[in-house]
Each structure stands twice: as C-alpha cells, then as structure tokens.
Design a protein around this motif. Structure first.
Motif, PDB file in Angstrom:
ATOM      1  N   SER A 281       0.844  -1.188   0.000  1.00  0.00           N
ATOM      2  CA  SER A 281       0.000   0.000   0.000  1.00  0.00           C
ATOM      3  C   SER A 281       0.882   1.242   0.000  1.00  0.00           C
ATOM      4  O   SER A 281       1.993   1.236   0.542  1.00  0.00           O
ATOM      5  CB  SER A 281      -0.890  -0.019   1.245  1.00  0.00           C
ATOM      6  N   GLN A 282       0.401   2.299  -0.605  1.00  0.00           N
ATOM      7  CA  GLN A 282       1.150   3.557  -0.592  1.00  0.00           C
ATOM      8  C   GLN A 282       1.241   4.128   0.821  1.00  0.00           C
ATOM      9  O   GLN A 282       2.145   4.888   1.142  1.00  0.00           O
ATOM     10  CB  GLN A 282       0.504   4.567  -1.537  1.00  0.00           C
ATOM     11  N   VAL A 283       0.293   3.745   1.654  1.00  0.00           N
ATOM     12  CA  VAL A 283       0.302   4.177   3.050  1.00  0.00           C
ATOM     13  C   VAL A 283       1.120   3.177   3.867  1.00  0.00           C
ATOM     14  O   VAL A 283       0.880   1.976   3.807  1.00  0.00           O
ATOM     15  CB  VAL A 283      -1.133   4.249   3.609  1.00  0.00           C
ATOM     16  N   LYS A 284       2.103   3.686   4.603  1.00  0.00           N
ATOM     17  CA  LYS A 284       2.876   2.833   5.496  1.00  0.00           C
ATOM     18  C   LYS A 284       2.396   3.069   6.918  1.00  0.00           C
ATOM     19  O   LYS A 284       2.635   4.131   7.494  1.00  0.00           O
ATOM     20  CB  LYS A 284       4.372   3.122   5.391  1.00  0.00           C
ATOM     21  N   PRO A 285       1.727   2.084   7.513  1.00  0.00           N
ATOM     22  CA  PRO A 285       1.202   2.278   8.876  1.00  0.00           C
ATOM     23  C   PRO A 285       2.339   2.467   9.878  1.00  0.00           C
ATOM     24  O   PRO A 285       3.473   2.038   9.647  1.00  0.00           O
ATOM     25  CB  PRO A 285       0.443   0.972   9.146  1.00  0.00           C
ATOM     26  N   ASN A 286       2.020   3.088  11.014  1.00  0.00           N
ATOM     27  CA  ASN A 286       3.067   3.361  11.997  1.00  0.00           C
ATOM     28  C   ASN A 286       3.602   2.092  12.646  1.00  0.00           C
ATOM     29  O   ASN A 286       4.681   2.105  13.220  1.00  0.00           O
ATOM     30  CB  ASN A 286       2.557   4.341  13.071  1.00  0.00           C
ATOM     31  N   TRP A 287       2.857   0.983  12.556  1.00  0.00           N
ATOM     32  CA  TRP A 287       3.330  -0.266  13.147  1.00  0.00           C
ATOM     33  C   TRP A 287       4.287  -1.026  12.223  1.00  0.00           C
ATOM     34  O   TRP A 287       4.885  -2.021  12.629  1.00  0.00           O
ATOM     35  CB  TRP A 287       2.162  -1.176  13.532  1.00  0.00           C
ATOM     36  N   SER A 288       4.427  -0.591  10.982  1.00  0.00           N
ATOM     37  CA  SER A 288       5.283  -1.289  10.009  1.00  0.00           C
ATOM     38  C   SER A 288       6.730  -0.821  10.181  1.00  0.00           C
ATOM     39  O   SER A 288       7.082   0.304   9.825  1.00  0.00           O
ATOM     40  CB  SER A 288       4.797  -1.019   8.588  1.00  0.00           C
ATOM     41  N   ILE A 289       7.569  -1.708  10.704  1.00  0.00           N
ATOM     42  CA  ILE A 289       8.957  -1.359  11.003  1.00  0.00           C
ATOM     43  C   ILE A 289       9.852  -1.500   9.778  1.00  0.00           C
ATOM     44  O   ILE A 289      10.733  -0.681   9.523  1.00  0.00           O
ATOM     45  CB  ILE A 289       9.504  -2.240  12.149  1.00  0.00           C
ATOM     46  N   TYR A 290       9.635  -2.571   8.979  1.00  0.00           N
ATOM     47  CA  TYR A 290      10.513  -2.815   7.826  1.00  0.00           C
ATOM     48  C   TYR A 290       9.684  -3.473   6.727  1.00  0.00           C
ATOM     49  O   TYR A 290       8.948  -4.442   6.972  1.00  0.00           O
ATOM     50  CB  TYR A 290      11.676  -3.722   8.241  1.00  0.00           C
ATOM     51  N   ARG A 291       9.802  -2.969   5.504  1.00  0.00           N
ATOM     52  CA  ARG A 291       9.137  -3.559   4.338  1.00  0.00           C
ATOM     53  C   ARG A 291      10.177  -3.787   3.251  1.00  0.00           C
ATOM     54  O   ARG A 291      11.081  -2.977   3.069  1.00  0.00           O
ATOM     55  CB  ARG A 291       8.036  -2.640   3.808  1.00  0.00           C
ATOM     56  N   ASP A 292      10.017  -4.898   2.525  1.00  0.00           N
ATOM     57  CA  ASP A 292      10.956  -5.180   1.431  1.00  0.00           C
ATOM     58  C   ASP A 292      10.211  -5.848   0.281  1.00  0.00           C
ATOM     59  O   ASP A 292       9.596  -6.905   0.455  1.00  0.00           O
ATOM     60  CB  ASP A 292      12.082  -6.093   1.912  1.00  0.00           C
ATOM     61  N   TYR A 293      10.285  -5.224  -0.875  1.00  0.00           N
ATOM     62  CA  TYR A 293       9.675  -5.762  -2.091  1.00  0.00           C
ATOM     63  C   TYR A 293      10.742  -6.596  -2.806  1.00  0.00           C
ATOM     64  O   TYR A 293      11.374  -6.165  -3.768  1.00  0.00           O
ATOM     65  CB  TYR A 293       9.177  -4.610  -2.970  1.00  0.00           C
TER      66      TYR A 293
END
Length: 613
Positions: free
Chosen positions: A546-558
């Motif tokens: 999602s274009q929105v990164k929630p505050n609980w999301s610490i690390y994302r990797d595509y």
C-alpha cells in the motif's frame, strides 16, 4: 458482525481478482490449449531424443538432448515433454457431453520449451537442439513438436520414447516431525503398489546396526479431484506415497536411512543413503536454527519457458537454504507449496526441487489457498485457486502431525520452540474447532522449558500493509486478528508468521493495532505484544505494498527472501530476514527475555484476579 461478513465477502472478490493480475497465481501449463490440439504430422519433420535410457547409475535426475527438424519453422513452434510417452486419445477419459468433440490429446505436457530457445536461427534453418532436465516420474517420456503456438497447437512430429532404468524407484524423501518429539517420519514416492512390493525404511545411528521400519502406502485417483484441470488435462497418476515412522530416537543424534521395497520375488529395490539429526529434547538448551517462508513454488533448472518469470525466486530461495543446510535444523513452508494448481505432474517436480532440504531436516508445511481452495469442497474460501486439487495432493504428498490431515492444523515442538501451525483455509473464528485447537496449542506450552512460542499461518491473520489489504482498510485478512489477537496476547506469542502476501514486512510488538514499545531492533524485559511478520516472498510473483505505510510497520521489502530464527538459549533469540539472491541479512532483531518476564501480567495477558485473592 453483519458488517464484518459484508467486508469479508467484498474482500474475497477483491483479493481473488487482485491475485491473478499479470498472471500472478496462474499455472503456466494452463496457457496451453492442449485439448484443442489437432493432428498435422509432417513427413519431413523429426524429433529425436537421446540417450534412450537414463538413470543407469541410479540417478533420479538427468539431462537429455532433443534434436528436431521442421521445414516450415515459425517463432511460436514449441516442444512439449509428455509422460507417459503415449499421449493420444486412447488415454482420454469418457466425454460426458455427446456433442463435445473428444480431444486428440487429453493430458498437458509436464513442461515445454519453444523450439527457438537457445536456437536463434531456428526460424531460418528449421533445425534446433534443446536440453531438458528430466526427473524420475514413474513413466517413460516422449517429446512432441507443435506448430500454431500454445493457443492453437498442431502436432507436427513425435520423438522416440526414453525412460529411466528403474522408473518405479523410491525417490524424493520428505522428513517431518512426528506426533512426539522423538519420532521422525519419512515420506517418499514410488511406482510400487503394495501388491508388488513391501515398503520400509532401513535406519540407524551412524556406524551402528540398522533396523527396518514399515511404511504405510497411500494414493488417489482422478475421482478424488474436485474439478478441472486436476480431473482433466492436469491429471497424472501420482504413483504411491509411502510414510514410515521412525520412533524412540535418541536426541541430537545423526541417523542414516534409505528407503527400500521388498519385491514379491524376495529381491530389494533401494534408494541412496540419506542422513538427518534427530530433534532435541523439548526444553533442551542448545543452539537451534529455524527457517520460515511461504509461497515458494518451483522453478525449472533447464529454463523451460513454461516457468519463465512465473516463480522467479523459487530456485534462489531453495539454493540459499541448501548452501546453509549445515546451519539449519528445521524448515517451515507455510502454504502455497508447488503452485501446481491442478497439474499433478508438478508435485513431483516440487518434491524433487526440495529433496536436498527435505531429506536432511524436517520440512514442515502449511496449507494455503493454492493447495486447498475449491468451491463447495469445505474450504473456508469459495475460490478455485487449487485447480481442483482441494487439498488432496498436499495432504497426501506431505505428512504433518495433525489429528486429521484434511484439517491441516497442528502443533510441533522443537527444543526450546513450540510451533502452532494454523490452517487459514478452514474457519479459525472464535467458537470454531480450529480456534479451540489454537488456544490449546498456545495454552499447553511450558514457557520455562520452551520460551519461544511461534504462531504460523498462510493468510495474514495479523498485520500486512499489502495493497489489497490496504484497499479493504484494516491491513489484515477480514476477521483475522479480531478473532485471535486476545489469544496471542494472553498466551504471549513471541512472533506470528504469514505467507500469502508475496513480500516481506515486520511489525513492531503490537496489540490492538498499537505498538507497545518504541524499540525496533532489540526487545527485552516483560512481554507486551506480538511481532507480526509477512514472509511470503520465497518465490512467486511479488506483491505491491500500500502507498500508506502504517506506523506499526517497522521494515518492508519488495523482494524475495526468507527468515532464519536462531535460539542461542532460553533467554536469547536472533531474527534475520535474508535475501534469496545472496542470503545477505537485510533486517534483524534480537529478543532477550527471562522466564519471570513471561510470567508478568500486561494488558489482557493474565486471568483477572478475584476478590478472594
């Protein structure tokens, strides 16, 4: 509740549509309109395959060469690998509709390549040489040249038949934890029915006398499939699946084993030797290493176009795990295993791919939508993602220590770990049979002996900012954490893992949609919330965030990757997210926690006290 069900229904429609955009989740063999193939044999066309006999030294995998000539070449000519080698209409099931034309070919090839593959001058010369890597699949092979592309195939020429020296040989062992810590199961595939040979495993401690353990045998037929293509062009005889239970093992001991079949004439057919290390005693304080991923699928090492860009990360993930196998103790593949989607031949391909791993450490699997989902089959989701398999292949090809393998939920202990594996393709909501299992699995662990409590499921029952979950608005599988978050909190689940979403994401320790600490890389002291991890990027097409990164999301990797957990002792755990491309670590954290930290009460984690207390 009515609103939840309405959102749930909307999400099913949205999620299913999103899951197939750009071929995502589509089995490439389905692109071949094999039932529409016509006969157009050409006198000047030829296909020759060699060597005629393979596996003469006991190999279950071997390269073959296919040479072809065709005076009317085109860029979309292709060569299909068929097994069994005889694929004409004599093998077709009856056609129910009298007005429906009976097909000339009624089974899809197991793989294919375009004739121009590695032969750029094919369209000029009409000559090509192709290399295929074949695995032992209990039958002979032939190679057929087609013109007309995949959508309008015309059979131009067929090769000679080739076969493995012993096509029925026992192959592709898959280890799994049994129902007790000191039991290992060995599952394998062969061409021997019980009226032809008695299956067993010969096993023992390295350097000592070996004993023999009997094996049970399962199989299924076309009628066990729930729909097409599994019942039609995707059907292929699965052979016989054998499982042996190796019991009363000593902890932490290296055992060697091989699969055997005693033929009716008294002779024996043997596999090669394999080895594994038995599980540690529950609660044992020692180095224990766990690999977790979902949605891997399979790739073809011969570059078959059938798999071109379908599961581009699958072989990389497999190979990185194989390279580190000496530093791995157990593997969890949490759903969407082979992506066969009703093309049964692909399960042999998948078990062959993971054999170096699954023959050496327990390969524990979960059920995903591509294993189970089919309308009116008892699946929680009324979708057709399994291609008509409706769970039969996964339940038969792999053993799990479930009370009922058609209900693919189970618990397993490994040293200082307790793993609770849910089945998201069956109802998990409060009051359901599975909900009661989940609570019992979480409640029954002794955290003094097994401090690391792990929850695993295919679909995201916790948190994911994948874009289609973002469209739904709550970043989860509808009714997922609403049903289960109080259990995770009450029983202090350390980490919850999910697949289904094909990327990597880690949350903060979280409860009720709120981070319970500002720390991001080292967690210590009193337990306050569960860390949720999406690790579905093991091989299949990647999923957008999602274009929105929630505050609980610490690390994302595509990107493609997997997770490794290392428990050093009862108080120290290391988490690492590794790239499939080179096994480099791109996200990590540590947990340090004493037993007294687990005992401490935080919000919703302990029973309320009474006035008498």
């Amino acid at each position: 509740m009515e609103r939840s069900f309405r959102l749930f229904t909307i999400f099913l429609i949205l999620g299913s549509a999103c899951a197939h955009i750009g071929g995502f989740g589509e089995q490439p063999l389905s692109k071949i309109a094999i039932e529409k193939a016509t006969l157009d044999l050409h006198d000047s066309a030829s296909v020759k395959a060699f060597p005629p006999v393979i596996g003469l030294q006991g190999e279950d995998t071997q390269w073959v060469t296919v040479a072809l000539e065709y005076p009317n070449p085109a860029a979309d000519d292709w060569v299909g690998v068929f097994s069994p080698a005889k694929f004409n209409s004599s093998t077709c099931p009856p056609v129910d509709d009298p007005e429906e034309q009976k097909p000339y070919i009624c089974s899809a090839p197991i793989k294919y390549k375009y004739a121009k593959d590695s032969n750029p001058d094919y369209t000029k010369t009409g000559k090509a040489s192709l290399k295929f890597l074949l695995i032992n699949q209990r039958a002979d092979f032939s190679f057929a040249l087609f013109s007309g592309g995949l959508s309008n195939p015309k059979l131009v020429a067929v090769s000679n038949f080739i076969s493995f020296a012993n096509p029925k040989a026992p192959v592709y062992p898959r280890l799994a934890q049994g129902k007790s810590w000191n039991e290992m199961t060995v599952t394998w595939t062969s061409g021997y029915d019980i009226n032809e040979a008695i299956p067993f495993v010969e096993w023992g401690i390295m350097g000592e006398l070996r004993t023999r353990a009997p094996a049970g045998t399962l199989t299924f037929d076309r009628s066990s499939m729930c729909g097409s293509p599994a019942r039609t062009v995707g059907w292929r005889d699965p052979g016989f699946i054998h499982t042996s239970f190796l019991k009363n093992m000593w902890p932490n001991v290296v055992y060697i084993y091989r699969m055997g079949h005693r033929l009716v004439d008294g002779s024996f057919i043997w596999s090669k030797f394999y080895s594994f290390r038995s599980s540690p005693y529950p609660g044992q304080d020692s180095l224990q290493r766990v690999i977790i991923f979902g949605d891997m699928g399979k790739g073809e090492r011969d570059g078959s176009n059938e798999y071109s860009n379908y599961q581009p990360g699958a072989l990389n993930t497999t190979d990185q795990i194989i390279r580190d196998l000496n530093n791995i103790d157990i593997v969890f593949h949490i759903g969407d295993l082979s992506y066969a989607n009703g093309y049964i031949s692909q399960w042999d391909q998948f078990t062959s791919q993971v054999e170096p791993i699954a023959s050496t450490v327990p390969y524990m699997v979960g059920s995903g939508n591509h294993e189970r989902d089919w309308p009116d089959s008892g699946s929680f989701y009324d979708q057709n993602d399994s291609g008509g398999e409706c769970g039969v292949l996964a339940e038969t090809m792999f053993y799990v220590p479930a009370e009922n393998r058609a209900k693919f939920w189970y618990s397993t202990d490994f040293g200082m770990f307790r793993f609770c594996v849910a089945d998201t393709e069956h109802d998990w909501r409060e009051g359901s049979e599975q909900y009661k299992f989940i609570e019992n699995c979480l409640a029954s662990v002794d955290r003094q002996k097994q401090p690391w409590l792990i929850f695993l499921a295919h679909r995201v029952l916790g948190y994911s900012s994948n874009w289609w979950y973002g469209q739904e608005g709550s970043f989860e599988e509808p009714m997922g954490r609403e049903s289960l978050q109080k259990l995770w909190q009450k029983y202090k689940v350390d980490i919850a893992f999910y697949g289904h979403v094909h990327n990597y994401e880690r949350s903060c320790p979280i409860y009720q949609n709120q981070c319970v600490t500002s720390e991001k890389s080292h967690f210590s002291g009193t337990f306050k919330g569960t860390i949720h991890v999406v690790v579905g990027g093991a091989g299949s097409h990647l999923s957008d965030f999602s274009q929105v990164k929630p505050n609980w999301s610490i690390y994302r990797d595509y990107d493609y990757g997997f997770v490794k957990l290392t428990a050093f002792n009862h108080t120290s755990l290391l988490f690492e997210y590794k790239k499939s491309s080179d096994s480099s670590v791109h996200d990590s954290f540590t947990v340090s926690r004493d037993y007294t930290d687990v005992l401490a009460c935080v919000h919703d984690s302990c029973e309320p006290t009474t006035a008498a207390s």
